[in-house]
Design a protein around this motif. Structure first.
Motif, PDB file in Angstrom:
ATOM      1  N   GLU A  34       0.825  -1.202   0.000  1.00 43.68           N
ATOM      2  CA  GLU A  34       0.000   0.000   0.000  1.00 43.68           C
ATOM      3  C   GLU A  34       0.865   1.261   0.000  1.00 43.68           C
ATOM      4  N   GLN A  35       1.916   1.281   0.811  1.00 44.91           N
ATOM      5  CA  GLN A  35       2.825   2.441   0.860  1.00 44.91           C
ATOM      6  C   GLN A  35       3.464   2.696  -0.498  1.00 44.91           C
ATOM      7  N   ARG A  36       3.759   1.628  -1.229  1.00 42.41           N
ATOM      8  CA  ARG A  36       4.396   1.751  -2.545  1.00 42.41           C
ATOM      9  C   ARG A  36       3.398   2.025  -3.662  1.00 42.41           C
ATOM     10  N   GLY A  37       2.116   2.154  -3.309  1.00 47.32           N
ATOM     11  CA  GLY A  37       1.105   2.499  -4.287  1.00 47.32           C
ATOM     12  C   GLY A  37       0.616   1.348  -5.150  1.00 47.32           C
ATOM     13  N   LEU A  38       0.874   0.116  -4.712  1.00 53.10           N
ATOM     14  CA  LEU A  38       0.457  -1.041  -5.504  1.00 53.10           C
ATOM     15  C   LEU A  38      -1.026  -1.357  -5.338  1.00 53.10           C
ATOM     16  N   LEU A  39      -1.642  -0.863  -4.274  1.00 48.79           N
ATOM     17  CA  LEU A  39      -3.080  -0.979  -4.094  1.00 48.79           C
ATOM     18  C   LEU A  39      -3.543   0.091  -3.125  1.00 48.79           C
ATOM     19  N   SER A  40      -4.821   0.397  -3.205  1.00 46.25           N
ATOM     20  CA  SER A  40      -5.414   1.439  -2.358  1.00 46.25           C
ATOM     21  C   SER A  40      -6.721   0.916  -1.787  1.00 46.25           C
ATOM     22  N   PRO A  41      -6.681   0.395  -0.559  1.00 47.30           N
ATOM     23  CA  PRO A  41      -7.914  -0.135   0.025  1.00 47.30           C
ATOM     24  C   PRO A  41      -8.885   0.990   0.381  1.00 47.30           C
ATOM     25  N   ALA A  42     -10.142   0.600   0.529  1.00 45.21           N
ATOM     26  CA  ALA A  42     -11.145   1.546   1.028  1.00 45.21           C
ATOM     27  C   ALA A  42     -10.843   1.804   2.502  1.00 45.21           C
ATOM     28  N   ARG A  43     -11.369   2.888   3.006  1.00 44.68           N
ATOM     29  CA  ARG A  43     -11.194   3.213   4.431  1.00 44.68           C
ATOM     30  C   ARG A  43     -12.546   3.559   5.037  1.00 44.68           C
ATOM     31  N   THR A  44     -12.730   3.144   6.277  1.00 47.07           N
ATOM     32  CA  THR A  44     -13.930   3.534   7.001  1.00 47.07           C
ATOM     33  C   THR A  44     -13.761   4.971   7.467  1.00 47.07           C
ATOM     34  N   GLY A  45     -14.807   5.550   8.017  1.00 48.67           N
ATOM     35  CA  GLY A  45     -14.725   6.896   8.554  1.00 48.67           C
ATOM     36  C   GLY A  45     -13.655   7.033   9.617  1.00 48.67           C
ATOM     37  N   GLY A  46     -13.388   5.956  10.341  1.00 49.72           N
ATOM     38  CA  GLY A  46     -12.356   5.952  11.374  1.00 49.72           C
ATOM     39  C   GLY A  46     -10.970   5.623  10.863  1.00 49.72           C
ATOM     40  N   GLY A  47     -10.839   5.361   9.553  1.00 50.86           N
ATOM     41  CA  GLY A  47      -9.527   5.104   8.962  1.00 50.86           C
ATOM     42  C   GLY A  47      -9.138   3.644   8.846  1.00 50.86           C
ATOM     43  N   THR A  48     -10.016   2.732   9.240  1.00 46.30           N
ATOM     44  CA  THR A  48      -9.704   1.307   9.132  1.00 46.30           C
ATOM     45  C   THR A  48      -9.684   0.891   7.665  1.00 46.30           C
ATOM     46  N   ARG A  49      -8.633   0.151   7.281  1.00 51.61           N
ATOM     47  CA  ARG A  49      -8.532  -0.345   5.914  1.00 51.61           C
ATOM     48  C   ARG A  49      -9.524  -1.484   5.707  1.00 51.61           C
ATOM     49  N   LEU A  50     -10.189  -1.477   4.554  1.00 50.41           N
ATOM     50  CA  LEU A  50     -11.065  -2.580   4.168  1.00 50.41           C
ATOM     51  C   LEU A  50     -10.738  -2.977   2.739  1.00 50.41           C
ATOM     52  N   TYR A  51     -10.618  -4.282   2.518  1.00 53.14           N
ATOM     53  CA  TYR A  51     -10.194  -4.822   1.232  1.00 53.14           C
ATOM     54  C   TYR A  51     -11.324  -5.602   0.574  1.00 53.14           C
ATOM     55  N   SER A  52     -11.378  -5.543  -0.748  1.00 48.73           N
ATOM     56  CA  SER A  52     -12.392  -6.245  -1.539  1.00 48.73           C
ATOM     57  C   SER A  52     -11.807  -7.543  -2.098  1.00 48.73           C
ATOM     58  N   ASP A  53     -12.675  -8.325  -2.725  1.00 50.33           N
ATOM     59  CA  ASP A  53     -12.197  -9.539  -3.403  1.00 50.33           C
ATOM     60  C   ASP A  53     -11.237  -9.178  -4.537  1.00 50.33           C
ATOM     61  N   ASN A  54     -11.502  -8.069  -5.223  1.00 53.15           N
ATOM     62  CA  ASN A  54     -10.576  -7.623  -6.271  1.00 53.15           C
ATOM     63  C   ASN A  54      -9.219  -7.250  -5.678  1.00 53.15           C
ATOM     64  N   ASP A  55      -9.209  -6.625  -4.489  1.00 53.96           N
ATOM     65  CA  ASP A  55      -7.948  -6.308  -3.814  1.00 53.96           C
ATOM     66  C   ASP A  55      -7.190  -7.586  -3.469  1.00 53.96           C
TER      67      ASP A  55
END
Length: 96
Positions: A34-55
């Protein structure tokens, strides 16, 4: 939900620990990608990362390329080219 009852592939459902387990990598590796920009997960309002099946599928591809000895810059370029190729093919199919 899809017709077969599965969640949409872009729907962010998984926390970092679950995503890492599903992809077969460590949470630290996932954060690095993620830091290297290889993927960008969704984030909740509180900042928690959430990943999809595509991720998860993307993480598996990244992991596979890394195991083959491709460095992170090379992985980034390969993924960019694959996305461009997919985009070009879909736009060509729409025109034809």
């Amino acid at each position: 939900m899809t017709a077969d009852g599965r969640p949409e592939p872009d729907r962010a459902l998984y926390t970092i620990s679950v995503a890492a387990e599903l992809a077969g990598i460590s949470p630290q590796a996932l954060r690095l990608y993620e830091q290297r920009g290889l993927l960008s997960p969704a984030r909740t309002g509180g900042g928690t990362r959430l990943y999809s099946d595509n991720d998860i599928a993307r993480l598996r591809r990244i992991s596979s390329l890394a195991e083959e000895g491709v460095n992170l810059a090379g992985i980034s370029r390969i993924l960019d080219l694959q996305e461009e190729n997919t985009r070009l093919r879909s736009s060509g199919a729409e025109e034809g």
